[in-house]
Scaffold this motif. Structure first.
Motif, PDB file in Angstrom:
ATOM      1  N   VAL A 118       0.856  -1.177   0.000  1.00 51.65           N
ATOM      2  CA  VAL A 118       0.000   0.000   0.000  1.00 51.65           C
ATOM      3  C   VAL A 118       0.895   1.232   0.000  1.00 51.65           C
ATOM      4  O   VAL A 118       1.812   1.345   0.817  1.00 51.65           O
ATOM      5  N   LYS A 119       0.627   2.179  -0.917  1.00 48.40           N
ATOM      6  CA  LYS A 119       1.428   3.393  -1.039  1.00 48.40           C
ATOM      7  C   LYS A 119       0.537   4.630  -1.019  1.00 48.40           C
ATOM      8  O   LYS A 119      -0.635   4.573  -1.413  1.00 48.40           O
ATOM      9  N   ARG A 120       1.126   5.723  -0.563  1.00 46.01           N
ATOM     10  CA  ARG A 120       0.524   7.036  -0.780  1.00 46.01           C
ATOM     11  C   ARG A 120       1.274   7.683  -1.933  1.00 46.01           C
ATOM     12  O   ARG A 120       2.506   7.749  -1.916  1.00 46.01           O
ATOM     13  N   VAL A 121       0.543   8.175  -2.930  1.00 45.50           N
ATOM     14  CA  VAL A 121       1.130   8.740  -4.146  1.00 45.50           C
ATOM     15  C   VAL A 121       0.726  10.202  -4.252  1.00 45.50           C
ATOM     16  O   VAL A 121      -0.455  10.545  -4.118  1.00 45.50           O
ATOM     17  N   TYR A 122       1.730  11.066  -4.481  1.00 52.92           N
ATOM     18  CA  TYR A 122       1.510  12.507  -4.618  1.00 52.92           C
ATOM     19  C   TYR A 122       1.956  12.918  -6.020  1.00 52.92           C
ATOM     20  O   TYR A 122       3.094  12.662  -6.412  1.00 52.92           O
ATOM     21  N   VAL A 123       1.069  13.590  -6.768  1.00 59.11           N
ATOM     22  CA  VAL A 123       1.369  14.027  -8.136  1.00 59.11           C
ATOM     23  C   VAL A 123       1.226  15.543  -8.211  1.00 59.11           C
ATOM     24  O   VAL A 123       0.175  16.102  -7.854  1.00 59.11           O
ATOM     25  N   HIS A 124       2.279  16.215  -8.682  1.00 60.32           N
ATOM     26  CA  HIS A 124       2.255  17.669  -8.812  1.00 60.32           C
ATOM     27  C   HIS A 124       1.181  18.114  -9.811  1.00 60.32           C
ATOM     28  O   HIS A 124       0.866  17.382 -10.764  1.00 60.32           O
ATOM     29  N   PRO A 125       0.618  19.300  -9.625  1.00 64.61           N
ATOM     30  CA  PRO A 125      -0.336  19.818 -10.620  1.00 64.61           C
ATOM     31  C   PRO A 125       0.273  19.843 -12.018  1.00 64.61           C
ATOM     32  O   PRO A 125       1.401  20.285 -12.217  1.00 64.61           O
ATOM     33  N   GLY A 126      -0.482  19.328 -12.979  1.00 65.27           N
ATOM     34  CA  GLY A 126      -0.028  19.309 -14.362  1.00 65.27           C
ATOM     35  C   GLY A 126       0.934  18.198 -14.714  1.00 65.27           C
ATOM     36  O   GLY A 126       1.326  18.067 -15.883  1.00 65.27           O
ATOM     37  N   ALA A 127       1.334  17.385 -13.739  1.00 65.58           N
ATOM     38  CA  ALA A 127       2.317  16.330 -13.985  1.00 65.58           C
ATOM     39  C   ALA A 127       1.627  15.019 -14.353  1.00 65.58           C
ATOM     40  O   ALA A 127       0.436  14.816 -14.104  1.00 65.58           O
TER      41      ALA A 127
END
Length: 471
Positions: free
Chosen positions: A380-389
């Motif tokens: 299980v992971k937490r994933v963070y994606v920058h705006p527009g990425a």
């Protein structure tokens, strides 16, 4: 104007577990609300300085540009070293790049992992060294010792030259033992070697031609064969790998006869080990320095630091102890063993613990992820994606994935189907499906990823398209 060259390719193992090979100390928030790298770059945001040149490794190129953008620094040249070759080739590469625009450019070289609270005092010291550098001297900056220090090299000064406005250098001294440090730290003739240099690029080039021509040849070759890649300048691999692994001190500074030093009296630290962090965090009346969610009960002279909001570190009856807690590793040792933390990292590497080099938060050009839980056939992971990425268009041979959006909006491609997901919505990606995750919004995207399968390693990725041109 003066062109700053910031070096940010080091690993800083003596600040483990906060600093690791995959995320070294210059990019961490150790003292203050921004990283040491950001503080270093902002130090040169003044009229006297041109846009900076950054010299770093392939692993850190997107971290560096992201942190520069967060610091409001829009224009910087970023040179990518194919691999680490110590400070001499790195500094020369930056200087030769600056020479393309101005063959006699004035350049200031600085590590990006130093703490310099007195920004105006530091800029004043640079201005003091400018006339000597313009006259053809290689200017280094020496810190007046506050105490006997075995973790720093020293510069022995010969005399002050009024015409240059700087002191002449007698010799460099490697990191001394305690007895020698006690002798030289208060005699008025020795300064700590800060590893900061000011010079004209043509003067440095001539110094390399005379003292280290092999470094000049390979570095010039690497620059001549460099390639533009997504706004970065990748130094030529074939020429670069022939460069010797040599420091600027050994290659040039210990041999040059046009060398002088400007004493700097302001606050400075290279934050090279946990004792220096303890000192810079300003210990309280009991001698304790704390950071993060910690409780110090009947403790004295100790450093207590927790790097996770959900992890409380409690010290009870500790004396002269350093305790640093990360989500995946904890360091506990006497403070007088701070210089030996590198031995712990070496032991972890030998035992093949991933914590020796890997950081719990894995930074990627599009954002980051961190593991929350794992078993033999799930993760299980937490994933963070920058705006527009966006992540690459990819597939996996051994795992399926389930994505649950918890913040923001996700654009998800699974084979031929494209879906927009909002908070509390989810999607299933079957094993072998070609898929992509994008953040089309103006706010960060955070999701929970549940992986299931026979193999969950990060190398189980087949990339078909990638905005960041990774293999």
């Amino acid at each position: 104007m003066i062109t700053p060259i910031l070096l940010c390719g080091g690993s800083g193992t003596r600040l483990w577990p906060l600093s690791r090979k995959r995320f070294p100390k210059q990019f961490a928030q150790i003292a203050g609300d921004s990283s040491l790298f950001q503080q270093s770059a902002q130090r040169f945001q003044a009229a006297a300085f041109a846009d900076p040149i950054i010299v770093t490794g392939d692993m850190f190129r997107f971290i560096a540009t992201r942190q520069l953008a967060e610091a409001g620094i829009a224009h910087a040249a970023v040179l990518i070293e194919p691999d680490a070759r110590n400070t001499a080739p790195a500094i020369l590469a930056g200087a030769l790049h600056a020479a393309k625009s101005n063959p006699t450019a004035l350049v200031l070289v600085a590590p990006s992992d130093h703490l310099v609270p007195d920004v105006e005092g530091f800029r004043a010291a640079v201005e003091m060294g400018r006339p000597a550098a313009e006259a053809g001297q290689i200017v280094t900056f020496g810190i007046r010792p506050e105490r006997p220090e075995t973790g720093y090299g020293y510069i022995k000064i010969r005399s002050f030259d009024d015409a240059l406005g700087a002191a002449l250098v007698d010799r460099f001294i490697e990191k001394p033992d305690v007895e020698v440090a006690e002798q030289i730290s208060s005699d008025g003739e020795h300064l700590w070697n800060a590893g900061i240099f000011l010079f004209r690029v043509d003067i440095l080039r001539d110094a390399f031609a005379h003292h280290a021509p092999e470094v000049l040849e390979c570095t010039q070759g690497a620059l001549d064969t460099a390639e533009e890649d997504l706004g970065f300048l990748r130094l030529g691999t074939e020429a670069w790998k022939t460069c010797p692994d040599v420091s600027i001190d050994y290659a040039i500074m210990e041999r040059a006869d046009n060398l002088c030093v400007v004493p700097y009296d302001g606050a400075w630290s290279d934050l090279g080990e946990w004792n220096s962090v303890w000192r810079e965090l300003h210990p309280n009346a009991d001698g304790n320095s704390t950071s993060g969610p910690v409780e110090a009960i009947d403790c004295s002279g100790s450093l207590l630091r927790s790097e996770s909001e959900g992890q409380v570190l409690v010290g009870l009856g500790l004396k002269d102890i350093m305790a640093v807690a990360m989500p995946d590793a904890v360091l506990v040792a006497p403070r007088d063993r701070a210089q030996d933390v590198g031995k712990a990292v070496a032991a972890l590497k030998k035992a093949e613990y991933p914590q020796a080099t890997d950081f719990p938060r894995d930074n990627r050009p599009w954002g980051w992820f961190e593991a929350l839980a794992h078993g033999s056939r799930f993760q299980v992971k937490r994933v963070y994606v920058h705006p527009g990425a966006s992540l690459s268009l990819q597939s996996h041979h051994h795992r399926a994935e389930h994505w649950i959006v918890v913040e923001g909006t996700a654009k998800v491609t699974v084979d031929d189907e494209i879906t927009l997901l909002s908070e509390n919505e989810s999607v299933y990606i079957p094993l072998g499906s070609v898929h992509r995750l994008e953040n089309p919004g103006l706010l960060p995207l955070i999701l929970i990823e549940v992986q299931t399968g026979s193999y969950l390693g990060e190398d189980d990725i087949v990339r078909y398209e990638d905005a960041y041109r990774r293999k």
